[in-house]
Design a protein around this motif. Structure first.
Motif, short mmCIF file in Angstrom:
data_model
loop_
_atom_site.label_atom_id
_atom_site.label_comp_id
_atom_site.label_asym_id
_atom_site.label_seq_id
_atom_site.Cartn_x
_atom_site.Cartn_y
_atom_site.Cartn_z
N LEU A 210 37.75 41.98 50.54
CA LEU A 210 38.08 40.56 51.52
C LEU A 210 38.90 41.43 52.45
O LEU A 210 39.53 42.41 52.49
N SER A 211 38.72 40.95 54.22
CA SER A 211 39.60 41.37 55.24
C SER A 211 40.45 39.78 55.25
O SER A 211 40.39 39.26 55.87
N LEU A 212 41.89 40.95 55.39
CA LEU A 212 43.17 39.60 54.96
C LEU A 212 44.17 39.68 56.05
O LEU A 212 44.24 40.89 56.65
N ARG A 213 45.23 38.94 56.45
CA ARG A 213 45.66 38.82 57.48
C ARG A 213 47.25 37.87 56.70
O ARG A 213 46.75 37.19 56.16
N LEU A 214 48.32 39.41 56.75
CA LEU A 214 49.04 38.61 55.56
C LEU A 214 50.23 38.53 56.65
O LEU A 214 50.61 38.00 57.80
N PRO A 215 51.01 36.96 55.52
CA PRO A 215 52.22 36.77 56.59
C PRO A 215 53.35 37.75 57.22
O PRO A 215 52.90 38.35 56.44
N LYS A 216 54.22 37.14 57.74
CA LYS A 216 54.84 38.23 57.96
C LYS A 216 55.83 38.65 57.32
O LYS A 216 56.32 37.90 56.18
N ARG A 217 56.24 40.33 57.14
CA ARG A 217 57.40 40.63 55.53
C ARG A 217 56.50 40.49 54.20
O ARG A 217 57.26 40.97 53.63
N PHE A 218 55.37 40.95 54.44
CA PHE A 218 54.76 40.69 52.98
C PHE A 218 54.42 41.87 52.71
O PHE A 218 53.40 42.30 53.65
N LYS A 219 54.19 43.07 51.11
CA LYS A 219 54.01 43.41 51.06
C LYS A 219 52.47 43.68 50.34
O LYS A 219 52.45 42.64 49.88
N HIS A 220 52.14 44.62 50.88
CA HIS A 220 50.66 45.18 49.79
C HIS A 220 50.51 45.27 48.50
O HIS A 220 50.08 44.45 47.91
N THR A 221 51.37 46.06 47.88
CA THR A 221 52.35 46.09 46.64
C THR A 221 51.84 44.89 46.15
O THR A 221 51.06 44.21 45.04
N GLU A 222 52.66 43.66 46.88
CA GLU A 222 52.63 42.57 46.00
C GLU A 222 51.30 41.77 45.83
O GLU A 222 51.12 41.12 45.07
N LEU A 223 50.95 41.74 47.24
CA LEU A 223 49.04 40.85 47.41
C LEU A 223 48.01 41.68 46.10
O LEU A 223 47.91 40.78 45.61
N LEU A 224 48.38 43.33 45.72
CA LEU A 224 47.65 43.58 45.00
C LEU A 224 47.72 43.30 43.51
O LEU A 224 47.43 43.25 42.59
N GLU A 225 49.37 43.15 43.47
CA GLU A 225 49.65 42.50 41.50
C GLU A 225 49.53 41.25 41.87
O GLU A 225 48.70 41.62 40.36
N SER A 226 49.97 40.40 42.75
CA SER A 226 48.69 39.26 42.11
C SER A 226 47.38 38.78 42.10
O SER A 226 47.01 38.27 41.26
N LEU A 227 46.94 40.19 43.07
CA LEU A 227 45.09 39.27 42.49
C LEU A 227 44.81 39.84 41.41
O LEU A 227 44.11 39.65 40.15
N ALA A 228 45.69 41.37 41.01
CA ALA A 228 45.68 41.83 39.47
C ALA A 228 45.67 40.86 38.34
O ALA A 228 45.25 41.12 37.83
N GLY A 229 46.32 40.59 38.42
CA GLY A 229 47.56 39.46 37.62
C GLY A 229 46.24 38.32 37.29
O GLY A 229 45.60 37.75 36.13
N ILE A 230 45.29 38.08 37.89
CA ILE A 230 44.61 36.65 37.63
C ILE A 230 43.20 37.30 36.68
O ILE A 230 42.54 38.22 36.45
N ASP A 231 43.25 36.09 35.90
CA ASP A 231 42.16 36.36 34.91
C ASP A 231 40.63 36.31 35.06
O ASP A 231 40.40 35.92 35.93
N GLY A 232 40.21 37.21 34.60
CA GLY A 232 38.85 37.92 35.24
C GLY A 232 38.76 39.17 36.44
O GLY A 232 37.16 39.14 36.59
N VAL A 233 39.99 39.07 36.55
CA VAL A 233 40.05 40.00 37.90
C VAL A 233 40.79 41.21 36.80
O VAL A 233 41.05 41.69 35.99
N ASN A 234 39.02 42.67 36.76
CA ASN A 234 39.00 43.95 36.35
C ASN A 234 39.33 44.97 37.71
O ASN A 234 39.54 46.18 37.18
N GLN A 235 39.51 44.53 38.49
CA GLN A 235 39.59 45.98 39.30
C GLN A 235 40.09 45.44 40.93
O GLN A 235 39.92 44.54 41.38
N VAL A 236 40.75 46.25 41.25
CA VAL A 236 41.08 45.86 42.68
C VAL A 236 42.21 46.81 43.75
O VAL A 236 43.09 48.32 42.93
#
Length: 239
Positions: A210-236
């Motif tokens: 996925l190619s993404l555009r983040l909101p202002k001052r949105f940390k990359h690590t925060e997004l990665l943690e959110s995706l990793a916390g989704i049930d069914g996601v096994n790798q980010v």
């Protein structure tokens, strides 16, 4: 001040003598090429890059030797030739070696460009040493090391604060991709592009890039943690 001037004059005279085509000059140039190539190669070797310590040494020594052969042919053998001809062939030929370090992963991620560029710069540095242009060669060596070692850390910081990022996500079933998209929309992350990666032989779970555009001052690590916390996601992984 007089002592400093005398030291500088002595160094200048010595460098001028090393610019002449002599046995001492040839040995000095090859040794300097070995040192400069090795200094750059140490950093690449520590980072486990395809071309490391010995590769950079050999490239720099070979390029320097090429220029020495050109000068030997003209000044010792007396054969009228263009001394830059062999050096030009080195610059062209190093492209084949550099191309071997560049790979495109299954996720369409290009790796090895910096290594290839470093090999090319190392070859050019060797040519400068072989030609006796020591000031340019040593300056180039220091600048190349600055780019590879110091500025790489700055690049990481710049990339971490960028509003665009590319993420590879592995998931269990195709239904999970819907939940991934919903999570991104909830966080106001704009999906620029979505590519489902074909499963290679031996892989049991699908993945997407996925190619993404983040909101202002949105940390990359925060997004990665959110995706990793989704049930069914096994790798980010950010790529």
């Amino acid at each position: 001040m007089d002592t400093v001037k005398e030291i500088l004059n002595t160094i200048t005279e010595w460098l001028d003598s090393m610019s002449d085509f002599s046995t001492a000059s040839v040995i000095f140039r090859l040794c300097l090429a070995t040192i400069c190539g090795g200094l750059i190669g140490i950093d690449r070797g520590r980072k486990r890059r395809p071309a490391g310590f010995r590769t950079y040494m050999l490239v720099c020594i070979g390029a320097s030797l090429t220029m020495l052969i050109s000068q030997y042919t003209r000044e010792v053998l007396g054969i009228a030739t263009d001394v830059t001809r062999l050096g030009a062939q080195v610059i062209n030929g190093i492209g084949f070696l550099g191309a071997g370090t560049i790979i495109v992963t299954r996720r369409q991620q290009v790796k090895g460009l910096t290594t290839a560029a470093g090999l090319w710069a190392s070859a050019c540095m060797g040519i400068a040493i072989g030609a006796g242009y020591y000031v340019a060669a040593v300056s180039a060596c220091l600048l190349i090391m600055l780019v590879l070692i110091v500025l790489s850390k700055l690049e990481v910081r710049i990339m971490a604060s960028a509003r665009t990022m590319t993420v590879s996500v592995g998931y269990d079933t195709n239904d999970d991709i819907v939940q991934i998209i919903d999570t991104l929309k909830a966080k106001k992350v704009h999906i620029v592009d979505l590519e489902i990666v074909k499963m290679a032989s031996g892989e049991s779970t699908p993945s997407a890039v996925l190619s993404l555009r983040l909101p202002k001052r949105f940390k990359h690590t925060e997004l990665l943690e959110s995706l990793a916390g989704i049930d069914g996601v096994n790798q980010v992984e950010e790529i």
